[in-house]
Scaffold this motif. Structure first.
Motif, PDB file in Angstrom:
ATOM      1  N   LEU A 106      -6.714  23.414  44.734  1.00 23.76           N
ATOM      2  CA  LEU A 106      -7.946  24.018  44.240  1.00 23.76           C
ATOM      3  C   LEU A 106      -8.122  25.461  44.716  1.00 23.76           C
ATOM      4  CD1 LEU A 106     -10.544  21.113  44.558  1.00 23.76           C
ATOM      5  CD2 LEU A 106      -9.024  21.667  42.668  1.00 23.76           C
ATOM      6  N   ASP A 107      -7.262  25.911  45.633  1.00 22.61           N
ATOM      7  CA  ASP A 107      -7.399  27.261  46.184  1.00 22.61           C
ATOM      8  C   ASP A 107      -7.421  28.331  45.098  1.00 22.61           C
ATOM      9  OD1 ASP A 107      -7.700  26.653  48.845  1.00 22.61           O
ATOM     10  OD2 ASP A 107      -5.563  26.762  49.305  1.00 22.61           O
ATOM     11  N   SER A 108      -6.560  28.183  44.108  1.00 23.28           N
ATOM     12  CA  SER A 108      -6.471  29.202  43.072  1.00 23.28           C
ATOM     13  C   SER A 108      -7.736  29.268  42.222  1.00 23.28           C
ATOM     14  CB  SER A 108      -5.254  28.942  42.168  1.00 23.28           C
ATOM     15  OG  SER A 108      -5.363  27.671  41.546  1.00 23.28           O
ATOM     16  N   PHE A 109      -8.430  28.140  42.071  1.00 20.62           N
ATOM     17  CA  PHE A 109      -9.659  28.125  41.276  1.00 20.62           C
ATOM     18  C   PHE A 109     -10.800  28.799  42.024  1.00 20.62           C
ATOM     19  CE2 PHE A 109     -13.639  26.138  39.790  1.00 20.62           C
ATOM     20  CZ  PHE A 109     -13.541  26.382  38.423  1.00 20.62           C
ATOM     21  N   PHE A 110     -10.909  28.520  43.328  1.00 19.23           N
ATOM     22  CA  PHE A 110     -12.016  29.037  44.121  1.00 19.23           C
ATOM     23  C   PHE A 110     -11.633  30.345  44.825  1.00 19.23           C
ATOM     24  CE2 PHE A 110     -12.951  24.425  43.938  1.00 19.23           C
ATOM     25  CZ  PHE A 110     -14.207  24.493  43.349  1.00 19.23           C
ATOM     26  N   GLN A 111     -11.141  31.318  44.063  1.00 17.03           N
ATOM     27  CA  GLN A 111     -10.710  32.590  44.622  1.00 17.03           C
ATOM     28  C   GLN A 111     -11.742  33.687  44.478  1.00 17.03           C
ATOM     29  OE1 GLN A 111      -7.792  33.751  46.274  1.00 17.03           O
ATOM     30  NE2 GLN A 111      -7.599  31.559  46.643  1.00 17.03           N
ATOM     31  N   GLN A 112     -12.580  33.627  43.456  1.00 20.77           N
ATOM     32  CA  GLN A 112     -13.524  34.709  43.197  1.00 20.77           C
ATOM     33  C   GLN A 112     -14.827  34.141  42.653  1.00 20.77           C
ATOM     34  OE1 GLN A 112     -11.446  37.079  40.273  1.00 20.77           O
ATOM     35  NE2 GLN A 112     -12.172  35.853  38.572  1.00 20.77           N
ATOM     36  N   GLY A 113     -15.858  34.994  42.639  1.00 18.79           N
ATOM     37  CA  GLY A 113     -17.143  34.567  42.122  1.00 18.79           C
ATOM     38  C   GLY A 113     -17.042  34.165  40.666  1.00 18.79           C
ATOM     39  N   MET A 114     -17.769  33.098  40.294  1.00 13.90           N
ATOM     40  CA  MET A 114     -17.726  32.605  38.927  1.00 13.90           C
ATOM     41  C   MET A 114     -19.110  32.136  38.483  1.00 13.90           C
ATOM     42  SD  MET A 114     -14.221  30.310  38.858  1.00 13.90           S
ATOM     43  CE  MET A 114     -14.621  29.407  40.379  1.00 13.90           C
ATOM     44  N   HIS A 115     -19.449  32.468  37.261  1.00 10.34           N
ATOM     45  CA  HIS A 115     -20.611  31.899  36.579  1.00 10.34           C
ATOM     46  C   HIS A 115     -20.044  30.846  35.649  1.00 10.34           C
ATOM     47  CE1 HIS A 115     -24.395  32.659  33.877  1.00 10.34           C
ATOM     48  NE2 HIS A 115     -24.230  31.389  34.203  1.00 10.34           N
ATOM     49  N   LEU A 116     -20.401  29.578  35.874  1.00  5.68           N
ATOM     50  CA  LEU A 116     -19.747  28.461  35.204  1.00  5.68           C
ATOM     51  C   LEU A 116     -20.706  27.684  34.311  1.00  5.68           C
ATOM     52  CD1 LEU A 116     -17.908  27.210  38.402  1.00  5.68           C
ATOM     53  CD2 LEU A 116     -16.802  28.363  36.486  1.00  5.68           C
ATOM     54  N   ARG A 117     -20.165  27.139  33.256  1.00  3.24           N
ATOM     55  CA  ARG A 117     -20.898  26.207  32.401  1.00  3.24           C
ATOM     56  C   ARG A 117     -19.998  25.008  32.113  1.00  3.24           C
ATOM     57  NH1 ARG A 117     -23.691  30.969  28.830  1.00  3.24           N
ATOM     58  NH2 ARG A 117     -25.362  31.380  30.331  1.00  3.24           N
ATOM     59  N   MET A 118     -20.637  23.864  31.848  1.00  6.12           N
ATOM     60  CA  MET A 118     -19.913  22.619  31.683  1.00  6.12           C
ATOM     61  C   MET A 118     -20.383  21.904  30.431  1.00  6.12           C
ATOM     62  SD  MET A 118     -19.457  19.685  34.661  1.00  6.12           S
ATOM     63  CE  MET A 118     -19.070  20.917  35.906  1.00  6.12           C
ATOM     64  N   ASP A 119     -19.457  21.271  29.757  1.00 11.46           N
ATOM     65  CA  ASP A 119     -19.793  20.476  28.583  1.00 11.46           C
ATOM     66  C   ASP A 119     -20.824  19.404  28.945  1.00 11.46           C
ATOM     67  OD1 ASP A 119     -18.955  17.759  26.940  1.00 11.46           O
ATOM     68  OD2 ASP A 119     -18.892  19.575  25.703  1.00 11.46           O
ATOM     69  N   THR A 120     -21.744  19.127  28.033  1.00 11.42           N
ATOM     70  CA  THR A 120     -22.841  18.195  28.307  1.00 11.42           C
ATOM     71  C   THR A 120     -22.349  16.850  28.812  1.00 11.42           C
ATOM     72  OG1 THR A 120     -24.171  19.252  26.586  1.00 11.42           O
ATOM     73  CG2 THR A 120     -24.877  17.068  27.326  1.00 11.42           C
ATOM     74  N   SER A 121     -21.287  16.333  28.238  1.00 16.23           N
ATOM     75  CA  SER A 121     -20.781  15.017  28.635  1.00 16.23           C
ATOM     76  C   SER A 121     -20.297  15.011  30.083  1.00 16.23           C
ATOM     77  CB  SER A 121     -19.645  14.589  27.699  1.00 16.23           C
ATOM     78  OG  SER A 121     -18.565  15.522  27.762  1.00 16.23           O
TER      79      SER A 121
END
Length: 287
Positions: A106-121
């Motif tokens: 998961l290190d590569s995903f949590f490298q920089q600031g992110m504004h995230l959205r997720m599918d409703t399901s």
């Protein structure tokens, strides 16, 4: 500051904890303030009700209900929110948590600031996990159940959340207008109080004082002296919540002119005296 309203900005994880989670809510027109700041921990904010703007390393973007943001350790960020009702969950965890919990993928995903959205399901399951984590944390933050739920949340984010992209995101211009401020910002990242005259700060960045002032305000939306003062006050809030230092010792440790001056500035910033602030924080920790 009531017990249910936890200021996220001044605090980091309590000593001995791997993470913290809190639920924060404000009624319409309740006072809320923030400034461009950073933490020494990773932070996830899961918004329930929100209307405002998120400023971070990638630029700025408009927040809406059910959005999620991730802010890595030492990354400056800010929120400018409307006076409407707002609420969110805030999760802070140690950067080394990923390696400690055997999650190096998961290190590569949590490298920089992110504004995230997720599918409703996927968001429905994720929201349940966050509530589970808060309940487990309140029972025992050290439990295997708490750590397992946090791991699940991080995995779920990496697998199911997507970063907001233009046109919803206005990107930062990676140019000298941003990068030249980094020498002085590195001081703030590593010092609880930065006592640096404006001309010296400008010289450190190889800029004239007038240009440095304009540039600093354009990036951080306040002038340099205001930022330095607020940084000291937020450092004081951390010391109040995480140490046994007296108010007098904190005032002199952070180079305030006197304890009374420190108390006056602190009350203006946070709406209550340092003593009351410390008492309420100790009450929250015991709860």
């Amino acid at each position: 500051m009531s017990k249910s309203k936890v200021y996220c900005e001044p605090f980091c994880i309590q000593k001995g904890y791997s993470f913290e989670i809190h639920h924060v809510s404000y009624q319409a027109d309740d006072p809320y303030s923030c400034f461009m700041h950073f933490h020494q921990v990773h932070e996830i904010i899961v918004f329930e009700k929100i209307d405002g703007t998120y400023f971070y390393s990638q630029g700025q973007s408009q927040l809406k209900d059910q959005d999620i943001v991730f802010i890595p350790s030492l990354e400056t960020h800010d929120f400018e929110l409307t006076a409407d009702t707002k609420s969110w969950y805030i999760i802070q965890f140690l950067p080394e948590f990923l390696s400690q919990q055997a999650l190096p993928e998961l290190d590569s995903f949590f490298q920089q600031g992110m504004h995230l959205r997720m599918d409703t399901s996927q968001l429905e399951s994720f929201s349940i996990q966050v509530k589970w984590l808060l309940d487990s944390y309140q029972q025992d933050p050290y439990s295997e159940k708490s750590l397992t739920i946090l791991k699940l949340i991080l995995i779920w984010l990496a697998e199911h959340a997507d970063p907001v992209k233009p046109p919803q995101l206005t990107t930062v211009q990676k140019s000298a207008n941003y990068q030249r401020l980094q020498p002085v910002m590195n001081l703030f990242r590593h010092q609880a109080a930065v006592e640096l005259p404006l001309d010296e700060a400008a010289s450190l960045c190889h800029l004239s004082p007038s240009y440095f002032s304009r540039l600093f305000k354009s990036v951080f939306r306040c002038n340099f002296s205001e930022y330095a003062n607020q940084h000291k006050l937020y450092s004081a809030a951390r010391l109040l919540s995480q140490s046994n230092m007296s108010i007098t010792d904190i005032a002199f440790e952070l180079n305030f002119s006197s304890p009374s001056h420190f108390i006056s500035l602190f009350k203006k910033q946070f709406g209550l005296t340092p003593k009351k602030y410390k008492t309420e924080m100790e009450s929250r920790i015991r709860a």
